[in-house]
Design a protein around this motif. Structure first.
Motif, PDB file in Angstrom:
ATOM      1  N   VAL A   1       1.985   6.467  -7.225  1.00  0.00           N
ATOM      2  CA  VAL A   1       0.645   7.262  -7.804  1.00  0.00           C
ATOM      3  C   VAL A   1       1.074   8.594  -7.893  1.00  0.00           C
ATOM      4  N   ASN A   2       1.336   9.078  -6.575  1.00  0.00           N
ATOM      5  CA  ASN A   2       1.679  10.326  -6.356  1.00  0.00           C
ATOM      6  C   ASN A   2       2.707  11.008  -7.207  1.00  0.00           C
TER       7      ASN A   2
ATOM      8  N   GLY B   1       0.663  -1.078   0.004  1.00  0.00           N
ATOM      9  CA  GLY B   1      -0.054   0.017   0.026  1.00  0.00           C
ATOM     10  C   GLY B   1       0.910   1.300  -0.008  1.00  0.00           C
ATOM     11  N   ALA B   2       1.746   1.259   0.835  1.00  0.00           N
ATOM     12  CA  ALA B   2       2.669   2.701   1.128  1.00  0.00           C
ATOM     13  C   ALA B   2       3.314   2.994  -0.340  1.00  0.00           C
ATOM     14  N   SER B   3       4.011   1.899  -0.837  1.00  0.00           N
ATOM     15  CA  SER B   3       4.692   2.299  -2.012  1.00  0.00           C
ATOM     16  C   SER B   3       3.644   2.339  -3.353  1.00  0.00           C
TER      17      SER B   3
ATOM     18  N   PHE C   1      11.403   1.080  -4.137  1.00  0.00           N
ATOM     19  CA  PHE C   1      12.405   0.161  -3.526  1.00  0.00           C
ATOM     20  C   PHE C   1      12.797   0.256  -2.103  1.00  0.00           C
ATOM     21  N   ILE C   2      13.159   1.774  -2.013  1.00  0.00           N
ATOM     22  CA  ILE C   2      13.684   2.009  -0.611  1.00  0.00           C
ATOM     23  C   ILE C   2      12.340   2.095   0.214  1.00  0.00           C
ATOM     24  N   VAL C   3      11.203   2.589  -0.300  1.00  0.00           N
ATOM     25  CA  VAL C   3      10.141   2.346   0.734  1.00  0.00           C
ATOM     26  C   VAL C   3       9.876   0.944   0.978  1.00  0.00           C
ATOM     27  N   ASN C   4      10.096  -0.041   0.476  1.00  0.00           N
ATOM     28  CA  ASN C   4       9.752  -1.505   0.465  1.00  0.00           C
ATOM     29  C   ASN C   4      11.083  -2.157   1.066  1.00  0.00           C
TER      30      ASN C   4
END
Length: 238
Positions: free
Chosen positions: A59-60, A52-54, A76-79
């Protein structure tokens, strides 16, 4: 218990996670639809990425016309946290789960399912149990996304355009409870805000950096500072 029974137990236990996913998934579908992403691509993103977060970040960034490599690197960093979550969980299921099932079960790990499984007694963890929890959460997310996409077609333009605030509301909703429980999280969050402010309102050469790269810089620097200031796991929860 046999596999069928443990799967049913996992589905039942994971229903609370699924109920929490549906409204956020609907919001994601509406937001993606409002930015012009085709319905099929939006649903496929939830089906294949399932993060969800990534997805909200992607999309943003697409809405901001960010470059493809910046989007890939940012998500990639977020995940990256999923590597740590999977490594932590693997210690609890070592020698209990057949190796052939590991990739599928790993795909279904999210922040919420990881938290739930981490708090579950090791004796209760099994292939069917984890699969049941992951499956109900997965279908809730993908189904909610589809619902949001097709609901969005019948909503007034002003409502669809206003869904852009959903990204910020989601992150605030995730962040505030953690800040209340941990001073270290609060400090790292303020550090990230300070770095972001410097990049956006600081010297002109910093302001010229694209939005995607600013997110990457803020994420890396804030994480590095947090790791330096709070090297021990026990210091992150107070």
């Amino acid at each position: 218990m046999n596999t069928t029974t443990t799967i049913k137990t996992g589905v039942k236990k994971g229903s609370t996670i699924a109920l929490g996913y549906i409204p956020i998934a609907i919001t994601f579908g509406l937001l993606a639809k409002s930015t012009g992403i085709p319905a099929g691509i939006t649903i496929l993103m939830s089906a294949l990425v399932f993060a969800g977060a990534s997805q909200f970040v992607a999309v943003n960034l697409l809405q901001l016309h960010t470059g493809a490599w910046e989007i890939v690197l940012t998500t990639f960093i977020v995940n990256l946290r999923h590597l740590l979550m999977s490594a932590s969980l693997s210690a609890k299921i070592k020698n209990k789960i057949p190796q052939s099932w590991i990739p599928l079960l790993s795909f279904g790990i999210t922040d919420e399912t990881f938290s739930f499984l981490s708090l579950t007694d090791k004796e209760k963890l099994s292939t069917g149990y984890i699969l049941g929890i992951n499956t109900i959460a997965y279908f809730a997310w993908v189904g909610g996304t589809a619902l949001g996409v097709y609901l969005g077609q019948g909503l007034p333009a002003i409502i669809k355009n206003s869904m852009g605030i959903a990204l910020y509301a989601m992150f605030i909703g995730l962040l505030i409870p953690s800040i209340k429980k941990s001073n270290s999280v609060a400090l790292v969050s303020l550090t990230a805000v300070g770095i972001s402010a410097l990049l956006n309102w600081g010297p002109s050469f910093l302001q010229q950096i694209s939005r995607g790269w600013k997110i990457i810089i803020v994420t890396i620097l804030a994480s590095a500072i947090g790791a330096y200031l709070f090297p021990e796991v026990g210091e992150t929860i107070e």
